[in-house]
Design an enzyme around this catalytic site. Structure first.
Site, PDB file in Angstrom:
ATOM      1  N   GLN A   1      -4.609  -5.254   6.803  1.00 34.49           N
ATOM      2  CA  GLN A   1      -5.592  -6.157   6.185  1.00 34.49           C
ATOM      3  C   GLN A   1      -5.549  -7.556   6.790  1.00 34.49           C
ATOM      4  O   GLN A   1      -6.289  -8.432   6.344  1.00 34.49           O
ATOM      5  CB  GLN A   1      -5.336  -6.262   4.668  1.00 34.49           C
ATOM      6  CG  GLN A   1      -5.527  -4.967   3.927  1.00 34.49           C
ATOM      7  CD  GLN A   1      -6.969  -4.477   3.913  1.00 34.49           C
ATOM      8  OE1 GLN A   1      -7.913  -5.225   4.176  1.00 34.49           O
ATOM      9  NE2 GLN A   1      -7.146  -3.206   3.615  1.00 34.49           N
TER      10      GLN A   1
ATOM     11  N   HIS B   1       0.867  -1.176   0.000  1.00 29.98           N
ATOM     12  CA  HIS B   1       0.000   0.000   0.000  1.00 29.98           C
ATOM     13  C   HIS B   1       0.909   1.233   0.000  1.00 29.98           C
ATOM     14  O   HIS B   1       2.016   1.199   0.540  1.00 29.98           O
ATOM     15  CB  HIS B   1      -0.836  -0.045   1.283  1.00 29.98           C
ATOM     16  CG  HIS B   1      -1.904   0.990   1.400  1.00 29.98           C
ATOM     17  ND1 HIS B   1      -1.651   2.277   1.793  1.00 29.98           N
ATOM     18  CD2 HIS B   1      -3.238   0.913   1.198  1.00 29.98           C
ATOM     19  CE1 HIS B   1      -2.791   2.950   1.837  1.00 29.98           C
ATOM     20  NE2 HIS B   1      -3.768   2.153   1.472  1.00 29.98           N
TER      21      HIS B   1
ATOM     22  N   CYS C   1      -4.641   2.445  -3.709  1.00 34.33           N
ATOM     23  CA  CYS C   1      -3.385   2.922  -3.100  1.00 34.33           C
ATOM     24  C   CYS C   1      -2.259   1.909  -3.295  1.00 34.33           C
ATOM     25  O   CYS C   1      -1.419   1.717  -2.400  1.00 34.33           O
ATOM     26  CB  CYS C   1      -3.554   3.236  -1.610  1.00 34.33           C
ATOM     27  SG  CYS C   1      -4.720   4.542  -1.313  1.00 34.33           S
TER      28      CYS C   1
ATOM     29  N   ASP D   1       2.969  -4.602   8.060  1.00 33.86           N
ATOM     30  CA  ASP D   1       1.749  -3.801   7.942  1.00 33.86           C
ATOM     31  C   ASP D   1       0.575  -4.775   8.004  1.00 33.86           C
ATOM     32  O   ASP D   1       0.300  -5.490   7.052  1.00 33.86           O
ATOM     33  CB  ASP D   1       1.797  -3.027   6.621  1.00 33.86           C
ATOM     34  CG  ASP D   1       0.450  -2.426   6.229  1.00 33.86           C
ATOM     35  OD1 ASP D   1      -0.539  -2.637   6.947  1.00 33.86           O
ATOM     36  OD2 ASP D   1       0.410  -1.756   5.179  1.00 33.86           O
TER      37      ASP D   1
ATOM     38  N   LYS E   1     -10.717  -0.807  10.311  1.00 35.26           N
ATOM     39  CA  LYS E   1     -10.851  -2.027   9.508  1.00 35.26           C
ATOM     40  C   LYS E   1     -11.169  -3.240  10.394  1.00 35.26           C
ATOM     41  O   LYS E   1     -11.338  -4.344   9.886  1.00 35.26           O
ATOM     42  CB  LYS E   1      -9.576  -2.278   8.708  1.00 35.26           C
ATOM     43  CG  LYS E   1      -9.281  -1.169   7.678  1.00 35.26           C
ATOM     44  CD  LYS E   1      -8.072  -1.513   6.844  1.00 35.26           C
ATOM     45  CE  LYS E   1      -7.431  -0.317   6.184  1.00 35.26           C
ATOM     46  NZ  LYS E   1      -8.164   0.154   5.015  1.00 35.26           N
TER      47      LYS E   1
HETATM   48  N1  PMP Z   1      -1.805  -0.738   4.639  1.00 35.81           N
HETATM   49  C1  PMP Z   1      -2.764  -1.467   4.047  1.00 35.81           C
HETATM   50  C2  PMP Z   1      -2.429  -2.847   3.556  1.00 35.81           C
HETATM   51  C3  PMP Z   1      -4.042  -0.946   3.910  1.00 35.81           C
HETATM   52  O1  PMP Z   1      -5.000  -1.664   3.321  1.00 35.81           O
HETATM   53  C4  PMP Z   1      -4.328   0.355   4.402  1.00 35.81           C
HETATM   54  C5  PMP Z   1      -5.696   0.982   4.259  1.00 35.81           C
HETATM   55  N2  PMP Z   1      -6.287   0.807   3.028  1.00 35.81           N
HETATM   56  C6  PMP Z   1      -3.289   1.057   5.012  1.00 35.81           C
HETATM   57  C7  PMP Z   1      -2.058   0.481   5.118  1.00 35.81           C
HETATM   58  C8  PMP Z   1      -3.497   2.428   5.550  1.00 35.81           C
HETATM   59  O2  PMP Z   1      -4.375   2.389   6.621  1.00 35.81           O
HETATM   60  P1  PMP Z   1      -4.946   3.739   7.248  1.00 35.81           P
HETATM   61  O3  PMP Z   1      -5.489   4.531   6.095  1.00 35.81           O
HETATM   62  O4  PMP Z   1      -6.010   3.272   8.178  1.00 35.81           O
HETATM   63  O5  PMP Z   1      -3.822   4.419   7.929  1.00 35.81           O
END
Ligand code: PMP
Length: 426
Positions: A222, A142, A384, A219, A245
């Protein structure tokens, strides 16, 4: 009052190891939003990888907090401050148990995964990375696990190397092994890819990173919603996830770190809450972890609500949630596979509840807009993860992602709606 992480954990309802199938009809009743209609159709919410919906128990935390014990935490000597502090620190203990961290002091509250990764980059990275060093990230990342490293690399001059992916969206582990060297200082990878759903073998990747003396940041944005996470079993040095999430609120997330690493790291942001003493003459001394990294008044109600969300997940059973989502994904994958001209991106053998696809002759954007008219919420775009999509020769996909409250009937209605929309745009 000195900073404390309350020693005795508040009584936690035990994490249910039970594998009993979910009573989906019952647990759906916890989510008032699922009863609403969109464009006159019952809502089918399949954008859970972006944000999951929130049960009433979590929503109630906000009115309870603001109507009964709203107060700033840690410093107050009055009853409301004590109650707020106990509830806030209670979440820290719950998160410790949720991740199987060794100690609650290793749990730092942030605004989300993004801020957690930026914290590691700005504090650990700034102190430990130098020109000539290498940071390994993966093609599946991401943007929030790419850009913080790019920003820092531009200042410090270390090199970012990218672990490639195979055609089915799994990481190329042979390439990972080959990229690791004595120059590797950090490996930063996601546990589960948000764009394709690939589950990465982070335990094996951690062992390989450690063998080279590198640190690994995982990270988990997910992964935490879908599977039991054990940071000690993974041997992760850092692990991050977001509240919104995991059936919790926005504005709150978690960074777990190994104690020795966190203790050796300099503060990131300065301000109240993170100091021991402040002086113009002899300098300022900092609080112990976790408070060293929690400058300013945190999102108190959100943190308490996050604790309630994790309690909700545990009462349902995290493994049972993952197993049910696996059934939803298998059903959706099979049905989508029968749609003419539909191609699934990401067909790794080990996947979380994400179905990413493109359709010949139909723009993803058009599909997303039209299917919304039928009450179905999916996500379209680059998720993203622009480098990943670019690698696969596309700039957008449609993504349906599942949560505990989705049903097989919803999957069927989504596939019917998708077929209708495709017929309209082709
Ligand atoms: N890493 C991953 C794999 C994600 O899916 C996301 C959110 N789509 C993020 C980081 C960022 O999370 P946040 O916007 O809640 O900071």
């Amino acid at each position: 009052m000195p900073h404390t992480v309350i020693e005795s954990a508040p009584s936690l309802s035990p994490t249910s190891p039970a594998q009993a199938p979910l009573d989906v009809a019952r647990l759906r009743q916890d989510f008032p939003i699922l009863a609403r209609e969109v464009h006159g159709k019952p809502l089918i919410y399949l954008d859970n990888a972006a944000t999951s919906q929130t049960p009433q128990q979590v929503i109630d935390v906000f009115s309870d907090y603001y109507s009964r014990y709203n107060a700033n935490i840690h410093r107050g000597l009055h009853t409301l401050a004590d109650e707020a502090t106990a509830a806030f620190e209670g979440t820290r203990h719950r998160v410790r148990a949720f991740l199987n961290a060794e100690d609650a002091r290793q749990i730092i509250f942030t605004r989300g995964t993004t801020e957690a990764i930026n914290l590691v980059a700005q504090s650990w990275g700034r102190k430990n990375l130098a020109p000539g060093d290498e940071v390994l990230i993966s093609m599946l990342e991401h943007h929030s696990n790419i850009v913080p490293w790019q920003l820092l690399a531009a200042e410090i001059g270390f090199t970012i190397k990218v672990i490639p992916v195979e055609a089915n969206g799994t990481l190329d582990l042979a390439a990972y092994r080959a990229l690791l060297s004595e120059r590797t200082k950090l490996v930063a990878v996601n546990h589960v890819s948000n764009a394709f759903g690939t589950v990465n073998p982070v335990q094996e990747m951690a062992a390989l990173a450690h063998h080279q003396g590198a640190v690994i940041l995982v990270d988990g944005a997910q992964a935490a919603p879908h599977q039991v996470v054990d940071v000690q079993a993974i041997d992760a040095d850092f692990y991050a996830f977001s509240g919104h999430k995991v059936y919790g609120p926005t504005g709150v997330g978690v960074l777990y770190g190994k104690q020795a690493l966190l203790e050796a790291m300099p503060p990131w942001q300065g301000g109240g809450e993170m100091i021991n003493t402040v002086s113009f003459d002899v300098g300022t001394t900092f609080a112990a972890i976790p408070h060293k990294f929690e400058a300013g008044t945190p999102a108190i109600a959100e943190v308490i609500a996050l604790g309630r969300a994790l309690e909700w997940m545990e009462s349902v059973g995290v493994s049972a949630i993952g197993a049910w989502e696996g059934q939803l994904l298998a059903h959706a994958t099979q049905a989508a596979g029968r749609i003419d001209g539909l191609r699934i991106l990401g067909t790794a053998p080990d996947k979380a509840a994400v179905l990413s696809f493109i359709v010949d002759g139909a723009h993803s954007q058009d599909i997303g807009l039209l299917i919304d008219q039928l009450g179905v919420a999916i996500r379209t775009g680059h998720h993203c993860a622009q480098p990943l999509l670019h690698h696969f020769g596309v700039d957008a996909t449609c993504r349906a992602s599942f949560a505990a409250y989705n049903t097989l009937e919803e999957v069927d209605r989504f596939i019917e709606a998708l077929q209708r929309v495709i017929n309209m745009v082709r």
